[in-house]
Design a protein around this motif. Structure first.
Motif, PDB file in Angstrom:
ATOM      1  N   SER A 148      40.761 -14.208  17.708  1.00 55.01           N
ATOM      2  CA  SER A 148      42.073 -13.929  17.126  1.00 55.01           C
ATOM      3  C   SER A 148      43.005 -15.093  17.441  1.00 55.01           C
ATOM      4  O   SER A 148      42.702 -15.959  18.277  1.00 55.01           O
ATOM      5  N   ALA A 149      44.152 -15.111  16.797  1.00 56.69           N
ATOM      6  CA  ALA A 149      45.147 -16.143  17.095  1.00 56.69           C
ATOM      7  C   ALA A 149      45.613 -16.045  18.543  1.00 56.69           C
ATOM      8  O   ALA A 149      45.866 -17.069  19.191  1.00 56.69           O
ATOM      9  N   HIS A 150      45.728 -14.831  19.057  1.00 50.65           N
ATOM     10  CA  HIS A 150      46.093 -14.668  20.468  1.00 50.65           C
ATOM     11  C   HIS A 150      45.005 -15.239  21.385  1.00 50.65           C
ATOM     12  O   HIS A 150      45.320 -15.862  22.414  1.00 50.65           O
ATOM     13  N   ARG A 204      51.957 -20.550  22.551  1.00 52.52           N
ATOM     14  CA  ARG A 204      51.936 -19.234  21.910  1.00 52.52           C
ATOM     15  C   ARG A 204      51.747 -19.358  20.402  1.00 52.52           C
ATOM     16  O   ARG A 204      52.018 -20.407  19.805  1.00 52.52           O
ATOM     17  N   TYR A 205      51.296 -18.250  19.822  1.00 52.74           N
ATOM     18  CA  TYR A 205      51.121 -18.153  18.380  1.00 52.74           C
ATOM     19  C   TYR A 205      52.303 -17.418  17.774  1.00 52.74           C
ATOM     20  O   TYR A 205      52.737 -16.385  18.294  1.00 52.74           O
ATOM     21  N   GLU A 206      52.842 -17.948  16.704  1.00 52.13           N
ATOM     22  CA  GLU A 206      53.897 -17.276  15.950  1.00 52.13           C
ATOM     23  C   GLU A 206      53.398 -17.027  14.536  1.00 52.13           C
ATOM     24  O   GLU A 206      52.985 -17.963  13.843  1.00 52.13           O
ATOM     25  N   ARG A 207      53.452 -15.750  14.141  1.00 57.48           N
ATOM     26  CA  ARG A 207      53.028 -15.436  12.780  1.00 57.48           C
ATOM     27  C   ARG A 207      54.124 -15.845  11.797  1.00 57.48           C
ATOM     28  O   ARG A 207      55.291 -15.499  11.966  1.00 57.48           O
ATOM     29  N   THR A 260      51.492 -21.990  14.434  1.00 59.82           N
ATOM     30  CA  THR A 260      51.797 -20.911  13.499  1.00 59.82           C
ATOM     31  C   THR A 260      50.624 -20.664  12.567  1.00 59.82           C
ATOM     32  O   THR A 260      49.726 -21.484  12.413  1.00 59.82           O
ATOM     33  N   ALA A 294      48.109 -11.451  14.335  1.00 58.47           N
ATOM     34  CA  ALA A 294      47.812 -12.150  15.588  1.00 58.47           C
ATOM     35  C   ALA A 294      46.556 -11.650  16.274  1.00 58.47           C
ATOM     36  O   ALA A 294      45.885 -12.419  16.978  1.00 58.47           O
ATOM     37  N   ASP A 295      46.205 -10.371  16.111  1.00 56.15           N
ATOM     38  CA  ASP A 295      45.044  -9.840  16.818  1.00 56.15           C
ATOM     39  C   ASP A 295      43.825  -9.665  15.919  1.00 56.15           C
ATOM     40  O   ASP A 295      42.829  -9.068  16.326  1.00 56.15           O
TER      41      ASP A 295
END
Length: 298
Positions: free
Chosen positions: A214-216, A231-234, A169, A174-175
């Motif tokens: 980016s986080a993605h 996966r990334y969760e904001r 997290t 995310a981008d």
């Protein structure tokens, strides 16, 4: 004589290891300030001068800076401090005075990106760190602030979530692409400056990593390295606040983290262009292969 603070931390520990290998060929001796000398390996203690105590203590600083030519300065985290000023400039004031009285010539500090950006004055911990840089620079020493983005190594706090749930997290969009640096590269930059003290005056040395991500992007790389989906969760700022408070973090420090999170999403780390001089070598993939993956599998 080079004095190293936080010699058991992520950056200070790596710096100490590097200097132990290189300082003898440069004719340098090493001294460390450490609260618990037992946390240093016995072989290390045998090769350095150890001053026991906290590096905000004037008496400890007085002993440590005697005959010192250069100092590596990093303030420790303080999750219950009454203010951000207390964490950064307040902690540093005794040392700043001692730089003058002991004639220390060179100081290398760990700081942050953001100076000169529109959000620099409302970036919480970063704003306070930049004020600390100004305090050190005002003493007349030659000073280099290592201006760092987010550390790759911060993901180590989420090893359990990555391993057990396939999730990490953060609060950034995310981008949004931004620089990230490995702590070992920050330590390497500090070592270069401490061993070759031909520089004078004050300034910043950005440590930007080799690429913006980016986080993605990070999630895809982690997934590829680990061989399974991550996966990334904001995280909302309210949830971030609750998590910090749940770990006992004080109000002033929580507020500083929230302000820094907002500023990073508003471009705090975008103000320095990556060049061969500002880029650092460790890619995020390499860091995942050599640091994150072993931690997840441990």
């Amino acid at each position: 004589m080079i004095v190293i603070t936080t010699p058991t931390g992520q950056i200070g520990g790596r710096l100490l290891d590097t200097l132990l290998g290189e300082a003898p060929t440069h004719g340098e001796t090493l001294r460390v300030i450490v609260r618990d000398p037992g946390k240093l390996p016995a072989a290390t203690r045998a090769r350095v001068d150890v001053v026991t105590g906290s590096h905000d203590d004037p008496e400890v600083i007085d002993r440590a800076f005697t005959d010192a030519d250069a100092v590596f300065w990093l303030v420790p985290s303080a999750q219950r401090a009454p203010s951000l000023d207390a964490v950064y400039s307040g902690f540093t004031r005794a040392a700043a005075e001692a730089f003058r009285t002991h004639g220390v010539r060179h100081v290398v500090g760990v700081s942050a990106l953001g100076r000169g950006t529109p959000v620099a004055d409302r970036a919480g911990h970063v704003t306070a760190s930049l004020a600390m840089d100004d305090l050190i620079a005002s003493t007349g020493v030659s000073y280099r602030a290592l201006a760092n983005p987010t550390f790759m190594d911060n993901l180590l706090w989420q090893v359990a979530s990555i391993r057990d749930h396939g999730v990490f997290t953060g609060t950034v969009t995310a981008d949004r692409e931004a620089p990230a640096a490995a702590t070992r590269d920050i330590a390497a930059a500090a070592a270069r400056l401490l061993l070759d003290r031909s520089w004078t005056g004050t300034g910043e040395v950005p440590v930007l990593g080799p690429e913006d991500l980016s986080a993605h992007d990070m999630a895809r790389t982690i997934s590829d390295v680990l061989g399974r989906q991550v996966r990334y969760e904001r995280q909302s700022l309210d949830d971030f606040r609750a998590a910090l408070e749940g770990h006992g973090t004080g109000n002033a420090i929580v507020g500083g983290y929230l302000d820094m999170a907002r500023a990073k999403d508003d471009g705090l780390d975008d103000g320095v262009r990556r060049t061969p001089r500002t880029a650092s070598p460790t890619t995020f993939r390499t860091w995942c292969e050599e640091v994150l993956k072993p931690a997840v599998l441990a």
